[in-house]
Scaffold this motif. Sequence first.
Motif, PDB file in Angstrom:
ATOM      1  N   GLY A   1     -21.915  51.279  34.314  1.00 18.03           N
ATOM      2  CA  GLY A   1     -22.792  50.130  34.528  1.00 18.03           C
ATOM      3  C   GLY A   1     -22.052  48.927  35.064  1.00 18.03           C
ATOM      4  O   GLY A   1     -22.558  48.195  35.942  1.00 18.03           O
ATOM      5  N   TRP A   2     -20.843  48.700  34.547  1.00 24.40           N
ATOM      6  CA  TRP A   2     -19.999  47.608  35.044  1.00 24.40           C
ATOM      7  C   TRP A   2     -19.690  47.784  36.532  1.00 24.40           C
ATOM      8  O   TRP A   2     -19.785  46.838  37.318  1.00 24.40           O
ATOM      9  CB  TRP A   2     -18.731  47.559  34.203  1.00 24.40           C
ATOM     10  N   LEU A   3     -19.333  49.024  36.913  1.00 24.18           N
ATOM     11  CA  LEU A   3     -19.005  49.283  38.314  1.00 24.18           C
ATOM     12  C   LEU A   3     -20.230  49.088  39.223  1.00 24.18           C
ATOM     13  O   LEU A   3     -20.124  48.496  40.301  1.00 24.18           O
ATOM     14  CB  LEU A   3     -18.467  50.710  38.460  1.00 24.18           C
TER      15      LEU A   3
ATOM     16  N   ILE B   1     -13.571  44.538  47.524  1.00 23.06           N
ATOM     17  CA  ILE B   1     -13.687  45.795  46.774  1.00 23.06           C
ATOM     18  C   ILE B   1     -12.407  46.105  46.029  1.00 23.06           C
ATOM     19  O   ILE B   1     -12.423  46.468  44.838  1.00 23.06           O
ATOM     20  CB  ILE B   1     -14.068  46.952  47.723  1.00 23.06           C
ATOM     21  N   SER B   2     -11.271  45.977  46.705  1.00 20.34           N
ATOM     22  CA  SER B   2      -9.993  46.272  46.057  1.00 20.34           C
ATOM     23  C   SER B   2      -9.668  45.295  44.940  1.00 20.34           C
ATOM     24  O   SER B   2      -8.931  45.632  44.009  1.00 20.34           O
ATOM     25  CB  SER B   2      -8.871  46.262  47.104  1.00 20.34           C
ATOM     26  N   ARG B   3     -10.223  44.116  45.013  1.00 18.80           N
ATOM     27  CA  ARG B   3      -9.908  43.098  43.997  1.00 18.80           C
ATOM     28  C   ARG B   3     -10.871  43.143  42.815  1.00 18.80           C
ATOM     29  O   ARG B   3     -10.455  43.023  41.663  1.00 18.80           O
ATOM     30  CB  ARG B   3      -9.948  41.707  44.637  1.00 18.80           C
ATOM     31  N   ARG B   4     -12.155  43.347  43.069  1.00 13.97           N
ATOM     32  CA  ARG B   4     -13.148  43.224  42.001  1.00 13.97           C
ATOM     33  C   ARG B   4     -13.558  44.560  41.390  1.00 13.97           C
ATOM     34  O   ARG B   4     -14.003  44.592  40.232  1.00 13.97           O
ATOM     35  CB  ARG B   4     -14.382  42.500  42.546  1.00 13.97           C
ATOM     36  N   ALA B   5     -13.441  45.644  42.139  1.00 13.89           N
ATOM     37  CA  ALA B   5     -13.865  46.947  41.607  1.00 13.89           C
ATOM     38  C   ALA B   5     -12.702  47.759  41.050  1.00 13.89           C
ATOM     39  O   ALA B   5     -12.912  48.911  40.631  1.00 13.89           O
ATOM     40  CB  ALA B   5     -14.579  47.749  42.700  1.00 13.89           C
ATOM     41  N   TYR B   6     -11.508  47.194  41.023  1.00 18.18           N
ATOM     42  CA  TYR B   6     -10.341  47.966  40.591  1.00 18.18           C
ATOM     43  C   TYR B   6     -10.432  48.345  39.114  1.00 18.18           C
ATOM     44  O   TYR B   6     -10.281  49.512  38.748  1.00 18.18           O
ATOM     45  CB  TYR B   6      -9.062  47.181  40.863  1.00 18.18           C
ATOM     46  N   TRP B   7     -10.684  47.357  38.258  1.00 19.95           N
ATOM     47  CA  TRP B   7     -10.642  47.629  36.829  1.00 19.95           C
ATOM     48  C   TRP B   7     -11.755  48.555  36.358  1.00 19.95           C
ATOM     49  O   TRP B   7     -11.483  49.513  35.601  1.00 19.95           O
ATOM     50  CB  TRP B   7     -10.651  46.323  36.038  1.00 19.95           C
TER      51      TRP B   7
ATOM     52  N   THR C   1     -13.265  50.874  38.038  1.00 24.95           N
ATOM     53  CA  THR C   1     -12.955  52.203  38.562  1.00 24.95           C
ATOM     54  C   THR C   1     -11.791  52.829  37.807  1.00 24.95           C
ATOM     55  O   THR C   1     -11.802  54.035  37.496  1.00 24.95           O
ATOM     56  CB  THR C   1     -12.615  52.108  40.058  1.00 24.95           C
ATOM     57  N   THR C   2     -10.781  52.048  37.506  1.00 24.93           N
ATOM     58  CA  THR C   2      -9.627  52.568  36.754  1.00 24.93           C
ATOM     59  C   THR C   2     -10.041  53.040  35.373  1.00 24.93           C
ATOM     60  O   THR C   2      -9.612  54.112  34.895  1.00 24.93           O
ATOM     61  CB  THR C   2      -8.557  51.472  36.634  1.00 24.93           C
ATOM     62  N   ILE C   3     -10.889  52.271  34.692  1.00 24.54           N
ATOM     63  CA  ILE C   3     -11.332  52.663  33.352  1.00 24.54           C
ATOM     64  C   ILE C   3     -12.158  53.940  33.414  1.00 24.54           C
ATOM     65  O   ILE C   3     -12.005  54.852  32.587  1.00 24.54           O
ATOM     66  CB  ILE C   3     -12.135  51.512  32.724  1.00 24.54           C
ATOM     67  N   ILE C   4     -13.033  54.052  34.404  1.00 23.31           N
ATOM     68  CA  ILE C   4     -13.849  55.274  34.532  1.00 23.31           C
ATOM     69  C   ILE C   4     -12.953  56.481  34.795  1.00 23.31           C
ATOM     70  O   ILE C   4     -13.147  57.563  34.202  1.00 23.31           O
ATOM     71  CB  ILE C   4     -14.881  55.100  35.663  1.00 23.31           C
ATOM     72  N   ALA C   5     -11.976  56.340  35.677  1.00 24.90           N
ATOM     73  CA  ALA C   5     -11.076  57.457  35.977  1.00 24.90           C
ATOM     74  C   ALA C   5     -10.267  57.865  34.755  1.00 24.90           C
ATOM     75  O   ALA C   5     -10.081  59.068  34.478  1.00 24.90           O
ATOM     76  CB  ALA C   5     -10.153  57.071  37.136  1.00 24.90           C
ATOM     77  N   ALA C   6      -9.777  56.887  34.009  1.00 20.59           N
ATOM     78  CA  ALA C   6      -8.990  57.196  32.808  1.00 20.59           C
ATOM     79  C   ALA C   6      -9.855  57.896  31.758  1.00 20.59           C
ATOM     80  O   ALA C   6      -9.423  58.877  31.130  1.00 20.59           O
ATOM     81  CB  ALA C   6      -8.393  55.908  32.246  1.00 20.59           C
ATOM     82  N   LEU C   7     -11.092  57.405  31.568  1.00 18.49           N
ATOM     83  CA  LEU C   7     -11.973  58.041  30.585  1.00 18.49           C
ATOM     84  C   LEU C   7     -12.364  59.452  31.020  1.00 18.49           C
ATOM     85  O   LEU C   7     -12.438  60.369  30.187  1.00 18.49           O
ATOM     86  CB  LEU C   7     -13.223  57.184  30.394  1.00 18.49           C
ATOM     87  N   LEU C   8     -12.603  59.630  32.311  1.00 18.36           N
ATOM     88  CA  LEU C   8     -12.949  60.963  32.800  1.00 18.36           C
ATOM     89  C   LEU C   8     -11.774  61.934  32.634  1.00 18.36           C
ATOM     90  O   LEU C   8     -11.968  63.098  32.230  1.00 18.36           O
ATOM     91  CB  LEU C   8     -13.355  60.878  34.273  1.00 18.36           C
ATOM     92  N   ALA C   9     -10.570  61.449  32.909  1.00 22.55           N
ATOM     93  CA  ALA C   9      -9.398  62.315  32.715  1.00 22.55           C
ATOM     94  C   ALA C   9      -9.217  62.681  31.248  1.00 22.55           C
ATOM     95  O   ALA C   9      -8.912  63.836  30.912  1.00 22.55           O
ATOM     96  CB  ALA C   9      -8.153  61.599  33.247  1.00 22.55           C
TER      97      ALA C   9
END
Length: 381
Positions: A88-90, A42-48, A50-58
């Motif tokens: 969708g990617w996540l 999870i930490s290796r494959r879902a990082y990017w 999740t990071t993009i979603i958080a940045a876009l939401l912010a």
Amino acid sequence: MSDALLSIAIIAAAVAAAVIAVTVVYRILRIAGRRSTLLTDISRRAYWPTTIIAALLAARLSIPVATTNGWHGPVLHVIMLASIAAGGWLVATLLGLAADTALRRFRIDVNDNLAARRAHTQITVIRRVAFAVVGIVTVGAMLITFPGARAAGASVLASAGLVGVVAALAAQSTLGNMFAGLQLAFGDALRLDDVVVVEGEWGRIEEMTLGYVVVKIWDERRLILPSSYFTTTPFQNWTRTAASVLGTAEIDVDWSLPVDQMRAELRRIVESEAAAPLWDGRVCGLQVTEATGGTIRTRALVSAANSSALWDLRCLVREQLVAWVQEQHPQARPRVRAEVGGHDSGTSHPSAPLQRVNLSDPAAVETTPGVGDQNSSADHR
């Protein structure tokens, strides 16, 4: 100018804070997951994603606060589209992680792998279907954000009956293969790594999709067949109920061979060190299956844990039995017999007495009166 810079600074700070927060969370997951394969994945494959979603939401939340102009409307729309795509990617990533986690529970590198191969087949097909559904839903959600697409969607729904009929007629073969793929995955007639004989070719099932099946033939070729082939055409499945199989090695020998000694030699071969990795200890027998003409046919029946080991075991048994016959009983090699002499039908005088000659032995042919001359005349003719 200072207001624009302030707005950019606020948006950048919000995005940076979101990225930092996600990074910290995933660092904690990676440290805590040193003993957990799932948390590590999870930490290796879902990082990017999740990071993009958080940045876009912010950015989506900070833009209305940082700016008061009307220019940010199109930007917010673009951010929404990117957020849907990242979502969708996540989701696809999490589905892939769940499938991989389930696949790790079933090992197919063992002898009794029937249940594991069934699980691998079904999980693989389910994952492909899930990815397709996620992709369609994601694209549909992105299109709905456009007002024109919503109006077009209403008109399409109004004529969905006619379009469905036309599409079904045009894609009849494709839909048939898709349903055949689902039937194979959940009907238990075919699984990944099954040993099959298809179109006269021996191979293993390497890949199964909703549309086609890939058979890896023993000589590294690939036979690609539509899924509907396996639901409409008979084929051999050697490992449907178990991986262990039986096989034979047939040898033609002379009638003078002592069968009991050959049976004991077969037992010695399968219990030898060379056959230890191949023979599973279940079946070992020797029978005379045919006794016509000048030879008898012996059949050695052996068993192995899988088809690959069985092939090597059959070759080993055949090779060593042939060597045993040559070394221990050379007189029992297949031979051709003929009777020379007797009464001549063209004269009233008796000819030489009957003699038995082994035509497979050149020395016997040359030293037997009349035989060598007949062969020479035949050669001249």
